[in-house]
Design a protein around this motif. Sequence first.
Motif, PDB file in Angstrom:
ATOM      1  N   LEU A   1      33.623  50.968  63.067  1.00 54.32           N
ATOM      2  CA  LEU A   1      35.088  50.991  62.980  1.00 54.32           C
ATOM      3  C   LEU A   1      35.635  52.423  63.004  1.00 54.32           C
TER       4      LEU A   1
ATOM      5  N   SER B   1      36.501  50.085  71.673  1.00 60.61           N
ATOM      6  CA  SER B   1      37.629  49.419  72.345  1.00 60.61           C
ATOM      7  C   SER B   1      38.297  48.433  71.388  1.00 60.61           C
ATOM      8  N   ASP B   2      39.500  48.045  71.707  1.00 62.01           N
ATOM      9  CA  ASP B   2      40.223  47.074  70.882  1.00 62.01           C
ATOM     10  C   ASP B   2      39.464  45.748  70.821  1.00 62.01           C
ATOM     11  N   GLU B   3      38.891  45.360  71.942  1.00 63.06           N
ATOM     12  CA  GLU B   3      38.128  44.104  71.997  1.00 63.06           C
ATOM     13  C   GLU B   3      36.902  44.182  71.087  1.00 63.06           C
ATOM     14  N   ASP B   4      36.172  45.312  71.166  1.00 65.95           N
ATOM     15  CA  ASP B   4      34.997  45.486  70.310  1.00 65.95           C
ATOM     16  C   ASP B   4      35.398  45.598  68.840  1.00 65.95           C
ATOM     17  N   ARG B   5      36.519  46.260  68.551  1.00 63.74           N
ATOM     18  CA  ARG B   5      37.021  46.376  67.176  1.00 63.74           C
ATOM     19  C   ARG B   5      37.305  44.974  66.614  1.00 63.74           C
ATOM     20  N   ALA B   6      37.919  44.132  67.421  1.00 63.98           N
ATOM     21  CA  ALA B   6      38.225  42.766  66.989  1.00 63.98           C
ATOM     22  C   ALA B   6      36.925  42.004  66.697  1.00 63.98           C
TER      23      ALA B   6
END
Length: 181
Positions: A128, A134-139
């Motif tokens: 984190l 990326s935003d997708e990986d963060r989600a």
Amino acid sequence: MGSQMMKIEEARRDYIESLVETMEMYGLSPSMGRLFGIMFFHDEPMTLDEMRHQTGMSKTSMSTGVRALSRLKLVHKKWQKGVRKDLYEAEHDQFRSFVDFFAQQWEKEIELNQVSLRKSEQKLRALLDDPLLSDEDRAQVLRDLDKLDNAKRYYQWLGHLVEAFETEEIFKHVPIPDASD
């Protein structure tokens, strides 16, 4: 052997074989189940030689089986005045055996998985902080952390269950039936 004793032995064999199958369900070998069953019906503590004679197992297998059953608290070492060989007897209190066996297994599960949970959580939290995430990986990381939080809740609950078993608090909620029931 008289015909009545043969009938007794046959009746014992039926229960011993069901113990073998039950113990296999819990990951124990058939020979350990058979050994426990034979000891369960034996009225006196037994030596390894007596067990070997009854089961036909090798002394090494017998010794390994007895050690494993002892660790699970299904068999106890006994002392008898004047007897120099080690004596063992089966635990006849199946309620106590159940509590000991499952509490031991659940404690192992908790210990094993809590260590892995912490490691996984640390790795995910470190991700984190990665500016390249990326935003997708963060989600995905956040979803995985949520799953780990649920797993931690489960192991916390399981720890309480183990405690209820070990303190015998469980029997207030699920009483042991009287012998006459």
